[in-house]
Motif scaffolding. Structure first.
Motif, short mmCIF file in Angstrom:
data_model
loop_
_atom_site.label_atom_id
_atom_site.label_comp_id
_atom_site.label_asym_id
_atom_site.label_seq_id
_atom_site.Cartn_x
_atom_site.Cartn_y
_atom_site.Cartn_z
N UNK A 16 -20.77 7.44 -20.01
CA UNK A 16 -19.60 7.89 -20.76
C UNK A 16 -18.58 6.80 -21.06
N UNK A 17 -18.61 5.72 -20.28
CA UNK A 17 -17.63 4.66 -20.50
C UNK A 17 -18.24 3.31 -20.15
N UNK A 18 -17.50 2.26 -20.45
CA UNK A 18 -17.97 0.92 -20.13
C UNK A 18 -18.08 0.75 -18.62
N UNK A 19 -19.02 -0.05 -18.20
CA UNK A 19 -19.18 -0.28 -16.77
C UNK A 19 -20.35 0.50 -16.20
N UNK A 20 -20.32 0.69 -14.92
CA UNK A 20 -21.39 1.37 -14.22
C UNK A 20 -21.34 1.01 -12.76
N UNK A 21 -22.46 1.18 -12.07
CA UNK A 21 -22.47 0.86 -10.65
C UNK A 21 -23.82 0.29 -10.24
N UNK A 22 -23.79 -0.44 -9.14
CA UNK A 22 -25.01 -0.97 -8.55
C UNK A 22 -25.48 -0.03 -7.46
N UNK A 23 -26.76 0.26 -7.43
CA UNK A 23 -27.35 1.08 -6.38
C UNK A 23 -28.50 0.31 -5.76
N UNK A 24 -28.76 0.59 -4.50
CA UNK A 24 -29.91 -0.02 -3.83
C UNK A 24 -30.89 1.08 -3.49
N UNK A 25 -32.10 0.90 -3.93
CA UNK A 25 -33.18 1.87 -3.72
C UNK A 25 -34.22 1.23 -2.81
N UNK A 26 -34.67 1.98 -1.81
CA UNK A 26 -35.74 1.49 -0.94
C UNK A 26 -36.95 2.40 -1.10
N UNK A 27 -38.10 1.80 -1.29
CA UNK A 27 -39.31 2.58 -1.46
C UNK A 27 -40.51 1.68 -1.64
N UNK A 28 -41.59 2.29 -2.08
CA UNK A 28 -42.85 1.57 -2.26
C UNK A 28 -43.20 1.53 -3.75
N UNK A 29 -43.49 0.33 -4.23
CA UNK A 29 -43.85 0.16 -5.64
C UNK A 29 -45.21 0.79 -5.89
N UNK A 30 -45.28 1.64 -6.90
CA UNK A 30 -46.56 2.23 -7.32
C UNK A 30 -47.19 1.34 -8.38
N UNK A 31 -46.38 1.00 -9.41
CA UNK A 31 -46.89 0.11 -10.45
C UNK A 31 -45.74 -0.51 -11.22
N UNK A 32 -46.08 -1.56 -11.94
CA UNK A 32 -45.12 -2.20 -12.83
C UNK A 32 -45.62 -1.97 -14.25
N UNK A 33 -44.77 -1.35 -15.05
CA UNK A 33 -45.12 -1.04 -16.44
C UNK A 33 -44.59 -2.18 -17.32
N UNK A 34 -45.49 -3.07 -17.69
CA UNK A 34 -45.08 -4.23 -18.50
C UNK A 34 -44.62 -3.81 -19.89
N UNK A 35 -45.20 -2.77 -20.43
CA UNK A 35 -44.83 -2.32 -21.78
C UNK A 35 -43.41 -1.75 -21.81
N UNK A 36 -43.09 -0.92 -20.81
CA UNK A 36 -41.76 -0.30 -20.75
C UNK A 36 -40.74 -1.15 -20.00
N UNK A 37 -41.19 -2.26 -19.40
CA UNK A 37 -40.32 -3.13 -18.59
C UNK A 37 -39.66 -2.36 -17.45
N UNK A 38 -40.47 -1.59 -16.73
CA UNK A 38 -39.95 -0.80 -15.61
C UNK A 38 -40.83 -0.97 -14.39
#
Length: 85
Positions: A16-38
């Protein structure tokens, strides 16, 4: 391979506005989607690679290569296996 838990700190822009926040997520990587850059985690959490500021406990050498390939600079890989940009 052996599943490796990682901690990823990334930016979530405010919808809704400029800015945002940093979050830290802990988990296990399933895959890296090179096409979607995720990175897709085993619980289906999707993390945009461009928003990542740090990856801790990263044993995923291919993840580091992908970050660099997508123009995200990786400044250091310290003793704690932490990657920052």
């Amino acid at each position: 391979g052996i599943e490796q838990k990682v901690s990823i700190t990334y930016f979530i822009p405010d919808a809704k506005k400029a800015g945002g926040s940093y979050v830290t997520y802990s988990g296990i990587v399933k895959k890296i989607d090179e096409y979607e850059h995720t990175i897709i985690m085993t619980d289906q959490t999707v993390i945009p690679i461009e928003q990542i500021s740090e990856i801790r406990n990263c044993k995923y050498r291919y993840a580091i290569k992908l970050l660099v390939k997508n123009g995200i600079s990786v400044n250091n890989l310290n003793r704690e296996n932490s990657v920052k940009h």
